[in-house]
Write an enzyme that holds these catalytic residues in place. Structure first.
Site, mmCIF file in Angstrom:
data_model
loop_
_atom_site.group_PDB
_atom_site.id
_atom_site.type_symbol
_atom_site.label_atom_id
_atom_site.label_comp_id
_atom_site.label_asym_id
_atom_site.label_seq_id
_atom_site.Cartn_x
_atom_site.Cartn_y
_atom_site.Cartn_z
ATOM 1 N N CYS A 128 0.823 -1.214 0.000
ATOM 2 C CA CYS A 128 0.000 0.000 0.000
ATOM 3 C C CYS A 128 0.854 1.260 0.000
ATOM 4 O O CYS A 128 0.657 2.160 -0.813
ATOM 5 C CB CYS A 128 -0.938 -0.010 1.209
ATOM 6 S SG CYS A 128 -1.894 1.492 1.346
ATOM 7 N N CYS A 169 -1.463 1.681 -3.168
ATOM 8 C CA CYS A 169 -2.482 2.720 -2.926
ATOM 9 C C CYS A 169 -1.936 4.140 -2.888
ATOM 10 O O CYS A 169 -2.460 5.030 -3.568
ATOM 11 C CB CYS A 169 -3.189 2.473 -1.593
ATOM 12 S SG CYS A 169 -3.474 0.759 -1.197
ATOM 13 N N LYS A 226 -0.028 5.378 -6.100
ATOM 14 C CA LYS A 226 -1.047 5.395 -7.162
ATOM 15 C C LYS A 226 -1.983 6.598 -7.017
ATOM 16 O O LYS A 226 -2.225 7.332 -7.956
ATOM 17 C CB LYS A 226 -1.822 4.066 -7.111
ATOM 18 C CG LYS A 226 -2.954 3.885 -8.089
ATOM 19 C CD LYS A 226 -4.267 4.464 -7.697
ATOM 20 C CE LYS A 226 -4.797 4.168 -6.331
ATOM 21 N NZ LYS A 226 -5.240 2.817 -6.103
ATOM 22 N N TYR A 275 -9.141 -3.305 -11.070
ATOM 23 C CA TYR A 275 -8.790 -2.056 -10.377
ATOM 24 C C TYR A 275 -7.557 -1.387 -10.992
ATOM 25 O O TYR A 275 -7.559 -0.211 -11.331
ATOM 26 C CB TYR A 275 -8.409 -2.353 -8.920
ATOM 27 C CG TYR A 275 -9.511 -2.640 -7.955
ATOM 28 C CD1 TYR A 275 -9.913 -1.680 -7.038
ATOM 29 C CD2 TYR A 275 -10.132 -3.880 -7.908
ATOM 30 C CE1 TYR A 275 -10.881 -1.949 -6.092
ATOM 31 C CE2 TYR A 275 -11.105 -4.157 -6.971
ATOM 32 C CZ TYR A 275 -11.479 -3.188 -6.068
ATOM 33 O OH TYR A 275 -12.441 -3.453 -5.136
ATOM 34 N N GLU A 286 -7.343 2.091 -13.211
ATOM 35 C CA GLU A 286 -6.745 3.285 -12.592
ATOM 36 C C GLU A 286 -5.587 3.815 -13.445
ATOM 37 O O GLU A 286 -5.481 5.023 -13.686
ATOM 38 C CB GLU A 286 -6.287 2.954 -11.166
ATOM 39 C CG GLU A 286 -7.487 2.706 -10.256
ATOM 40 C CD GLU A 286 -7.137 2.288 -8.827
ATOM 41 O OE1 GLU A 286 -8.012 2.401 -7.958
ATOM 42 O OE2 GLU A 286 -6.003 1.841 -8.577
ATOM 43 N N HIS A 300 -27.331 21.080 -0.107
ATOM 44 C CA HIS A 300 -27.543 21.631 -1.444
ATOM 45 C C HIS A 300 -26.627 22.817 -1.714
ATOM 46 O O HIS A 300 -26.446 23.639 -0.835
ATOM 47 C CB HIS A 300 -29.010 22.070 -1.570
ATOM 48 C CG HIS A 300 -29.369 22.507 -2.938
ATOM 49 N ND1 HIS A 300 -29.526 21.610 -3.985
ATOM 50 C CD2 HIS A 300 -29.580 23.745 -3.448
ATOM 51 C CE1 HIS A 300 -29.835 22.287 -5.077
ATOM 52 N NE2 HIS A 300 -29.866 23.575 -4.792
ATOM 53 N N GLU A 351 -26.349 14.832 -2.263
ATOM 54 C CA GLU A 351 -27.773 14.949 -1.904
ATOM 55 C C GLU A 351 -28.648 14.020 -2.744
ATOM 56 O O GLU A 351 -29.760 13.676 -2.352
ATOM 57 C CB GLU A 351 -28.252 16.400 -2.019
ATOM 58 C CG GLU A 351 -28.350 16.932 -3.426
ATOM 59 C CD GLU A 351 -28.856 18.379 -3.480
ATOM 60 O OE1 GLU A 351 -29.814 18.708 -2.777
ATOM 61 O OE2 GLU A 351 -28.264 19.174 -4.246
#
Ligand code: NDP
Length: 452
Positions: free
Chosen positions: A45, A50, A53, A180, A184, A437, A442
């Protein structure tokens, strides 16, 4: 230091996310812990996955952001990218993070031993001619990229390890796979301006995700100018001045690089598990029970080496629960249901719970709510990127059993939605919640009509 005559309460093999968490928490309960690592602390990672990346995702997105800014009145006359500077910045940040991991281990009182560990008994491993003994041994060695046996691939292709530190930006890059990593990197390199070919054997990218999300992703790939080759395999790869990639339909693609992202395999080859008879699966990942214990009483395993759900937060959770159970006197178990995840495509994807296809296959009668919209920011910018969100509601009790989104900030939004799904909240609870908002989030609380 000679560790030959010490007996540790716990010996952890691998200083990645899961191993470091298990070591640190075990030590906090008073256990005497040694951690064996052949590289710097940090694991996939932090060092090869992760973190670098995601930093590359940020780097590649500025291109789009600068073009979005123009209709908002910004004049950007000169724009170019310095690849060497990016590599330097990445290296500095990874050095800093590896140092932090090193300090975490040292400050928690763990002994760090550098080297490759292999088993000589259920409580002893050998590292550089030293024998390290632990009452319990935890394997947290992670995984590595796996490449299929296609002529020329081993010699000429790169994996995600190399893609994160290429000496120069490839003008043309072909990518095999649509999981994945392939997705990516397709967006990362396209963001930097490379011509990208994405070659995959399924009809839609990102198998395992909700089909409508996969359809939207295909549109975004095309929208960004990634050339896609669905239902296609690579027959062979050869090299002249450039790589020549022969596809199974006879077409030949010419590329500077070929990135193969066809999955990962557990790092078990150097452990000499056969010396003590630890059971492994056909793909060489370690088999464990709900206590993360192998068939050998004193040997445990967590994280990618067990090939359960290969995500950093899962390895962290497994490592923490292991330490709590074995040294903290708490019967705590990691829960594998409703684990949220994200793919850092551009725009990103994030999900929690069941896909529509999984719900249907399980015979669940569902109501489906969807919203497909142009984010407010893109109205002025002219950016054609859209957002799509989807809720899957079990008809019988109105509980939301799946939430999916592709669009700006999807992972940031989904983290909170995951709390609601984990808590088994109902669609009526979503409806009672007041939206913020104007925001994309939302939409999750304002969808009222079911999809036709
Ligand atoms: P994935 O399992 O996600 O995807 C593998 C891809 O390779 C699929 O498209 C698959 O096709 C294809 N494939 C497999 N075998 C072959 C073959 N023989 N020939 C052609 N294509 C093949 O693996 P990745 O390498 O992308 O990632 C590994 C793991 O790392 C992920 O599963 C995830 O757990 C983790 N990860 C998580 C990230 C995140 O959380 N954002 C980021 C990166 C990695 P098909 O679909 O048809 O089977």
């Amino acid at each position: 230091m000679n560790n030959s005559n010490k007996i540790y309460d716990l010996v952890v093999i691998g200083a990645g996310s899961g191993g470091v968490r298990a070591a640190r928490i075990s030590a906090s309960y008073g256990a005497k812990v040694a951690v064996i690592e052949e590289d710097r602390p940090g694991g996939t990672c932090v060092l090869r996955g992760c973190i670098p990346k995601k930093l590359m995702v940020y780097a590649s997105e500025f291109n789009k952001q600068m073009s979005d800014a123009k209709k908002y009145g910004w004049k950007i006359d000169e724009c170019s990218h310095d690849w060497d500077l990016l590599n330097k910045s990445l290296k500095e940040e990874l050095d800093r993070l590896a140092g932090i991991y090193d300090n975490i281990l040292k400050n928690s009182g763990c002994t760090i031993i550098k080297g490759v560990a292999n088993f000589i008994s259920p409580t002893r491993v050998k590292v550089n001619d030293n024998v390290i003994e632990g009452k319990k041994i935890l394997i947290a060695t992670g995984g590595h990229p796996w490449t299929p046996d296609i002529s020329g691939v081993k010699e000429h292709a790169i994996t995600s390890n190399e893609a994160l530190k290429l000496p120069k930006l490839p003008k043309n890059i072909s990518i095999l796979g649509s999981g994945y990593i392939a997705i990516e990197f397709a967006f990362i390199f396209r963001g930097f301006g490379s011509n990208v070919n994405l070659i995959y054997r399924s009809d839609l990218p990102l198998r395992g995700f909700d089909n409508e999300i996969r359809g939207c992703l295909e549109k975004e790939l095309l929208n960004k100018g990634v050339k896609i080759y669905p239902k296609t395999k690579i027959k062979k790869v050869s090299k002249n001045s450039k790589l020549e990639i022969e596809l199974d339909d006879g077409r030949i693609l010419s590329s500077d690089e070929l990135l193969v992202a066809t999955g990962r395999k557990a790092n078990t080859d150097n452990l000499k598990l056969e010396n003590i008879g630890v059971e492994i699966s056909h793909d060489r990942s370690i088999l464990v029970n709900e206590n993360s214990r192998t068939n050998i009483e004193t040997v445990f395993a967590i994280g990618d080496v067990t090939d359960r759900i290969n995500l950093t937060p899962v390895a962290l959770g497994e490592g923490h629960a292991f330490a709590d159970r074995e040294f903290g006197n708490k019967k705590r178990f990691f829960e594998y249901d409703n684990v949220p995840c994200a793919v850092f495509s551009q725009p990103p994807i994030s999900s929690v719970g069941l896909t529509e296809e999984e719900a249907v296959n399980q015979g669940i009668n569902c109501e489906i709510y969807t919203s497909n919209f142009k984010p407010l920011k893109n109205t002025i910018s002219g950016n054609t990127e859209r957002s799509f969100i989807k809720l899957i509601v079990r008809k019988e009790d109105n509980v939301v059993i799946g939430a999916h989104m592709i669009g700006s900030d999807a992972p940031e939004i989904m983290q909170s939605i995951a709390i609601a799904v984990k808590a088994k909240l109902k669609k009526s609870d979503f409806d009672l919640t007041v939206g913020i908002h104007p925001s994309a989030a939302e939409e999750f609380v304002t969808m009222r009509s079911q999809r036709d």
